[in-house]
Structure formats: structure tokens, C-alpha cells
Scaffold this motif. Structure first.
Motif, PDB file in Angstrom:
ATOM      1  N   ASP A 223     -58.098 -14.434  57.188  1.00  0.00           N
ATOM      2  CA  ASP A 223     -57.003 -13.565  57.604  1.00  0.00           C
ATOM      3  C   ASP A 223     -55.704 -14.172  57.092  1.00  0.00           C
ATOM      4  OD1 ASP A 223     -56.158 -15.592  59.418  1.00  0.00           O
ATOM      5  OD2 ASP A 223     -57.632 -14.884  60.857  1.00  0.00           O
ATOM      6  N   ARG A 224     -54.565 -13.642  57.553  1.00  0.00           N
ATOM      7  CA  ARG A 224     -53.296 -14.090  56.982  1.00  0.00           C
ATOM      8  C   ARG A 224     -52.523 -14.983  57.952  1.00  0.00           C
ATOM      9  NH1 ARG A 224     -52.899  -8.179  55.067  1.00  0.00           N
ATOM     10  NH2 ARG A 224     -53.948  -8.292  53.061  1.00  0.00           N
ATOM     11  N   ARG A 225     -53.250 -15.539  58.937  1.00  0.00           N
ATOM     12  CA  ARG A 225     -52.540 -16.291  59.967  1.00  0.00           C
ATOM     13  C   ARG A 225     -51.910 -17.580  59.439  1.00  0.00           C
ATOM     14  NH1 ARG A 225     -56.462 -15.858  65.125  1.00  0.00           N
ATOM     15  NH2 ARG A 225     -57.971 -15.641  63.455  1.00  0.00           N
ATOM     16  N   SER A 226     -52.424 -18.076  58.280  1.00  0.00           N
ATOM     17  CA  SER A 226     -51.840 -19.318  57.765  1.00  0.00           C
ATOM     18  C   SER A 226     -50.526 -19.065  57.047  1.00  0.00           C
ATOM     19  CB  SER A 226     -52.828 -20.027  56.842  1.00  0.00           C
ATOM     20  OG  SER A 226     -53.189 -19.158  55.800  1.00  0.00           O
ATOM     21  N   TYR A 227     -50.179 -17.805  56.784  1.00  0.00           N
ATOM     22  CA  TYR A 227     -48.887 -17.567  56.154  1.00  0.00           C
ATOM     23  C   TYR A 227     -48.071 -16.454  56.810  1.00  0.00           C
ATOM     24  CZ  TYR A 227     -51.942 -14.581  53.230  1.00  0.00           C
ATOM     25  OH  TYR A 227     -52.880 -13.697  52.781  1.00  0.00           O
ATOM     26  N   GLN A 228     -48.577 -15.882  57.897  1.00  0.00           N
ATOM     27  CA  GLN A 228     -47.726 -15.021  58.721  1.00  0.00           C
ATOM     28  C   GLN A 228     -47.468 -15.761  60.030  1.00  0.00           C
ATOM     29  OE1 GLN A 228     -49.641 -11.219  59.042  1.00  0.00           O
ATOM     30  NE2 GLN A 228     -49.295 -10.723  56.907  1.00  0.00           N
ATOM     31  N   LEU A 229     -46.365 -15.443  60.682  1.00  0.00           N
ATOM     32  CA  LEU A 229     -45.943 -16.251  61.822  1.00  0.00           C
ATOM     33  C   LEU A 229     -46.806 -15.975  63.058  1.00  0.00           C
ATOM     34  CD1 LEU A 229     -42.065 -15.729  61.481  1.00  0.00           C
ATOM     35  CD2 LEU A 229     -43.466 -17.546  60.508  1.00  0.00           C
ATOM     36  N   PRO A 230     -47.085 -17.004  63.846  1.00  0.00           N
ATOM     37  CA  PRO A 230     -47.808 -16.788  65.105  1.00  0.00           C
ATOM     38  C   PRO A 230     -46.919 -16.007  66.077  1.00  0.00           C
ATOM     39  CG  PRO A 230     -47.099 -19.074  64.899  1.00  0.00           C
ATOM     40  CD  PRO A 230     -46.734 -18.406  63.609  1.00  0.00           C
ATOM     41  N   PRO A 231     -47.479 -15.045  66.825  1.00  0.00           N
ATOM     42  CA  PRO A 231     -46.653 -14.174  67.670  1.00  0.00           C
ATOM     43  C   PRO A 231     -45.714 -14.895  68.628  1.00  0.00           C
ATOM     44  CG  PRO A 231     -48.852 -13.281  67.497  1.00  0.00           C
ATOM     45  CD  PRO A 231     -48.893 -14.602  66.799  1.00  0.00           C
ATOM     46  N   ALA A 232     -46.085 -16.086  69.073  1.00  0.00           N
ATOM     47  CA  ALA A 232     -45.212 -16.789  70.020  1.00  0.00           C
ATOM     48  C   ALA A 232     -44.180 -17.677  69.323  1.00  0.00           C
ATOM     49  CB  ALA A 232     -46.054 -17.626  70.978  1.00  0.00           C
ATOM     50  N   GLY A 233     -44.136 -17.636  67.992  1.00  0.00           N
ATOM     51  CA  GLY A 233     -43.341 -18.600  67.239  1.00  0.00           C
ATOM     52  C   GLY A 233     -41.875 -18.214  67.039  1.00  0.00           C
ATOM     53  N   ARG A 234     -41.110 -18.209  68.117  1.00  0.00           N
ATOM     54  CA  ARG A 234     -39.707 -17.809  68.037  1.00  0.00           C
ATOM     55  C   ARG A 234     -38.879 -18.780  67.173  1.00  0.00           C
ATOM     56  NH1 ARG A 234     -36.133 -16.147  73.345  1.00  0.00           N
ATOM     57  NH2 ARG A 234     -34.284 -15.420  72.249  1.00  0.00           N
ATOM     58  N   ALA A 235     -39.088 -20.079  67.382  1.00  0.00           N
ATOM     59  CA  ALA A 235     -38.315 -21.065  66.617  1.00  0.00           C
ATOM     60  C   ALA A 235     -38.688 -21.026  65.139  1.00  0.00           C
ATOM     61  CB  ALA A 235     -38.546 -22.464  67.188  1.00  0.00           C
ATOM     62  N   ALA A 257     -41.428  -4.549  65.082  1.00  0.00           N
ATOM     63  CA  ALA A 257     -40.092  -4.421  65.661  1.00  0.00           C
ATOM     64  C   ALA A 257     -40.108  -4.464  67.191  1.00  0.00           C
ATOM     65  CB  ALA A 257     -39.453  -3.115  65.181  1.00  0.00           C
ATOM     66  N   GLY A 258     -40.830  -3.538  67.806  1.00  0.00           N
ATOM     67  CA  GLY A 258     -40.716  -3.313  69.250  1.00  0.00           C
ATOM     68  C   GLY A 258     -41.101  -4.489  70.117  1.00  0.00           C
ATOM     69  N   SER A 259     -42.078  -5.287  69.662  1.00  0.00           N
ATOM     70  CA  SER A 259     -42.491  -6.442  70.461  1.00  0.00           C
ATOM     71  C   SER A 259     -41.686  -7.680  70.105  1.00  0.00           C
ATOM     72  CB  SER A 259     -43.974  -6.768  70.235  1.00  0.00           C
ATOM     73  OG  SER A 259     -44.728  -5.609  70.112  1.00  0.00           O
ATOM     74  N   TYR A 260     -40.734  -7.549  69.180  1.00  0.00           N
ATOM     75  CA  TYR A 260     -40.004  -8.724  68.685  1.00  0.00           C
ATOM     76  C   TYR A 260     -38.494  -8.505  68.750  1.00  0.00           C
ATOM     77  CZ  TYR A 260     -44.615 -10.271  67.406  1.00  0.00           C
ATOM     78  OH  TYR A 260     -45.933 -10.662  67.480  1.00  0.00           O
ATOM     79  N   LEU A 261     -38.064  -7.837  69.813  1.00  0.00           N
ATOM     80  CA  LEU A 261     -36.629  -7.536  69.951  1.00  0.00           C
ATOM     81  C   LEU A 261     -35.804  -8.812  70.099  1.00  0.00           C
ATOM     82  CD1 LEU A 261     -36.741  -4.417  72.320  1.00  0.00           C
ATOM     83  CD2 LEU A 261     -36.637  -4.451  69.832  1.00  0.00           C
ATOM     84  N   ASP A 262     -36.402  -9.843  70.719  1.00  0.00           N
ATOM     85  CA  ASP A 262     -35.673 -11.115  70.858  1.00  0.00           C
ATOM     86  C   ASP A 262     -35.427 -11.757  69.500  1.00  0.00           C
ATOM     87  OD1 ASP A 262     -38.480 -11.392  70.699  1.00  0.00           O
ATOM     88  OD2 ASP A 262     -38.407 -13.413  71.517  1.00  0.00           O
ATOM     89  N   ILE A 263     -36.370 -11.569  68.578  1.00  0.00           N
ATOM     90  CA  ILE A 263     -36.220 -12.156  67.238  1.00  0.00           C
ATOM     91  C   ILE A 263     -35.098 -11.419  66.487  1.00  0.00           C
ATOM     92  CG2 ILE A 263     -37.429 -12.724  65.090  1.00  0.00           C
ATOM     93  CD1 ILE A 263     -38.645 -14.079  67.592  1.00  0.00           C
ATOM     94  N   ILE A 264     -35.064 -10.092  66.658  1.00  0.00           N
ATOM     95  CA  ILE A 264     -33.982  -9.302  66.049  1.00  0.00           C
ATOM     96  C   ILE A 264     -32.635  -9.776  66.600  1.00  0.00           C
ATOM     97  CG2 ILE A 264     -32.967  -6.984  65.850  1.00  0.00           C
ATOM     98  CD1 ILE A 264     -35.842  -5.853  66.082  1.00  0.00           C
TER      99      ILE A 264
END
Ligand code: ZN
Length: 336
Positions: A223-235, A257-264
Motif C-alpha cells: 500500500d502507500r502508507r510508507s509515503y502517505q502521511l499516517p492519519p494521526a500525524g499532525r506534526a 478535507a473534512g476529517s483534516y480541518l485542523d491540518i487546514i
């Protein structure tokens, strides 16, 4: 009630449809949206994507007819995803991505010619074009070869830019690709007319399933988990955004977008550049499914979802709801 101070009376500020609109810092309008299209290499193709209501994969001629209808009602921008379906079209290095006879470059030429006011964004990645389905060129052990992948991605971006794209949007997530693309554009002397929109904070997760049906880009292994960000990875997202800004990105993107409003919101507070948010296929399909099940009204929820994305700090929304919004935004203000 009489003891309440006058400043407690808030209803006066939003009792009218227009005064409700004035409560938003960023308003939904037709310029907010970029509309994703999937273009195949077949001669004639108009295939419904089962998991995404009203979304189709089309060949170049059908895409042009579809875009023409939307331009008439105010479409400002589209983002193109190529879908090679011909047997043998895919190889180790995604050669079909920048084939001048391929559907993406042919569509860029046609759109530039027929719709001079349309802003053309092109997704830049290799996963649709590689036989392994990963977003770059692989090492023997199946991991991404960063240097080779970045060089290849930059070449593909340059080809789209030279064909006339106003914006290239690398979604591959290989480290260093923004700088490589910028340098390519500068050496070609076209950096002044090509905007680079980086998929900076692109999280892995299960909201991409319907898109992969549409783009036929599910990886053949892993899968692409080694190069896409982990969902909890705000920092980590903060670092990825800061890195891409430093490398010269003109716009950064948060996806989903919708689940990552804090990142926006983080990106808005830390950087002074437009922020795009991709309301991905899973978000779109969930809203449709819930509306079909009677949970809520489709249009009301679509507005609510996009208003939340803008409120968090996005400037641009990439959404499959774009054709709907082009119609909804023409309705009298009392219906909004
Ligand atoms: Zn990819």
C-alpha cells in the motif's frame, strides 16, 4: 430576559439570508472550486463509476462535451487525471504519463483551445501509469527509488506545463519533487506561467477507495502508507507543508478535507499562500449514501461540508460536487 445585556442579542446578525452569508469569512462561490475529471485513452468512453454517483470516466471527446456544458454555467477550473486502459499501456516507469498522444496531453491542448478562460490543473503522478501501481520508480526490493522517481515526476510535470497546463499538481509524495519541478520549469523558462500546487499533507486512509475504482490505480502489492502521511500525524503534516513551501510550492493542498480541518487550519495560520483542500471520493460518496438513506438533505450537507472546509482556512476546494454547486449557486439567495 430583560437583565440580558444588549450584546447578548445575536439573532439580529443572521436573521436574513444575506446577513447569514455575511457571517462567513470565505464564501462559497464558483471560483472556489476545481472539478476533477478522469480521462481515459479509449476512443469513445463514458463509464459510470459505480461507487461515485454522477461521476464518469470519459475519453477525450466526451470530456470536452461535458466540460463545455459546465463552462456554460460557470466552471472556472478542472483537474485532470489520466486513466490508461489500453493493454500494455503500463510499464515500470509510467512511460504513458507524458506520452504526447496520451489522453492527458491531448485534453490539455483541446481545453486550452476551446475554453480559453478555463484554468487547467493536471495531477502529476505515476501510479495510474505504472504496472505496479505505485507512485514512482521502484528499487529491486519494491521500495520507491527517490532520485529516479523525482526526476521522472519532474519530467512529466514539465511535459504537462509545456502542453499548456496552468498548474501542475504533484500527488506522488516523493521527497524533493517540488524543488525538482520548480527547477525544471525555471530551466525551461516557463516558471512564470505555471503554478505548482503540492499535495503536501496527503494522508493515507480508506477514503480513496472510490477514486481508485475510477482511476484504476490500486497498487498491485503493498500500500502507500510508507509515503502517505499516517492519519494521526499532525506534526508530520506541518513539516511536509513547511518543506513544500520552502521548496517553492505556490499552493499547498490538504487531502482528504473534512476529517483534516485542523491540518487546514494549521497551514492557514503558519503560511501565507492559497490552501487547497481535496474533498476526496470517499467523502463525496459518504454524503451521497447518507442522503440516499434519508439521513439528511444532499444539498444542505454538501454546503455544510464545503463551508466547514473554507471556515478552517481553505481557499480552494477540489470537489466532485462542483457541477452541483455551479447550479446551486445560481439559485435565489433565499434557497441557500
Ligand atoms: Zn500516485
Amino acid at each position: 430576559m430583560e437583565s440580558l445585556p444588549v450584546s447578548s442579542k445575536l439573532h439580529s446578525g443572521y436573521h436574513h439570508p444575506l446577513s447569514r452569508i455575511w457571517q462567513s469569512d470565505r464564501r462559497v462561490n464558483k471560483s472556489t472550486f476545481i472539478y476533477p475529471v478522469f480521462v481515459s485513452d479509449l476512443d469513445r468512453d463514458e463509464t459510470a463509476i459505480k461507487s461515485m454517483p454522477n461521476v464518469y470516466r470519459r475519453s477525450v471527446p466526451e470530456t470536452i462535451v461535458h466540460i463545455a456544458e459546465l463552462v456554460k454555467i460557470g466552471l472556472r477550473s478542472t483537474i485532470i487525471f489520466g486513466v490508461p486502459l489500453h493493454p500494455g499501456a503500463k510499464d515500470e516507469r509510467g512511460s504513458a504519463a507524458d506520452d504526447v498522444q496520451g489522453p492527458v496531453i491531448r485534453l490539455i491542448h483541446a481545453l486550452r483551445e476551446q475554453f480559453p478562460d478555463l484554468f487547467i490543473v493536471v495531477d502529476v503522478c505515476l501510479c495510474e501509469y505504472t504496472n505496479h501501481g505505485h507512485c514512482g520508480v521502484l528499487n529491486q526490493d519494491g521500495t520507491l527509488n527517490n532520485a529516479t522517481s523525482v526526476a521522472r515526476i519532474a519530467d512529466v510535470a514539465l511535459a504537462y506545463a509545456e502542453a499548456g497546463a496552468h498548474c501542475v499538481a504533484p500527488s506522488d509524495m516523493n521527497d524533493g519533487r517540488i524543488l525538482a519541478i520548480k527547477r525544471k520549469l525555471i530551466s525551461a523558462g516557463i516558471e512564470h506561467r505555471v503554478l505548482v500546487m503540492s499535495y503536501s499533507a496527503k494522508f493515507s486512509g480508506c477514503l480513496y477507495g472510490p477514486f481508485r475504482n475510477a482511476a484504476c490505480s490500486t497498487p498491485s502489492f503493498g500500500d502507500r502508507r510508507s509515503y502517505q502521511l499516517p492519519p494521526a500525524g499532525r506534526a508530520l503534516a506541518w513539516r511536509a507543508v513547511a518543506r513544500d513551501v520552502a521548496e517553492g510550492a505556490d499552493v499547498i493542498m490538504v487531502k482528504p478535507a473534512g476529517s483534516y480541518l485542523d491540518i487546514i487550519s494549521d497551514a492557514r495560520k503558519s503560511h501565507h499562500l492559497p490552501i487547497a483542500a481535496y474533498q476526496v471520493s470517499g467523502e463525496y460518496s459518504m454524503i451521497h449514501a447518507a442522503a440516499a438513506a434519508g439521513v439528511f438533505d444532499l444539498k444542505s450537507m454538501a454546503f455544510e461540508s464545503v463551508e466547514a472546509i473554507l471556515r478552517a482556512g481553505a481557499t480552494i476546494v477540489i470537489s466532485y460536487f462542483t457541477p452541483d454547486f455551479l447550479m446551486w449557486l445560481d439559485e435565489p439567495v433565499s434557497k441557500l
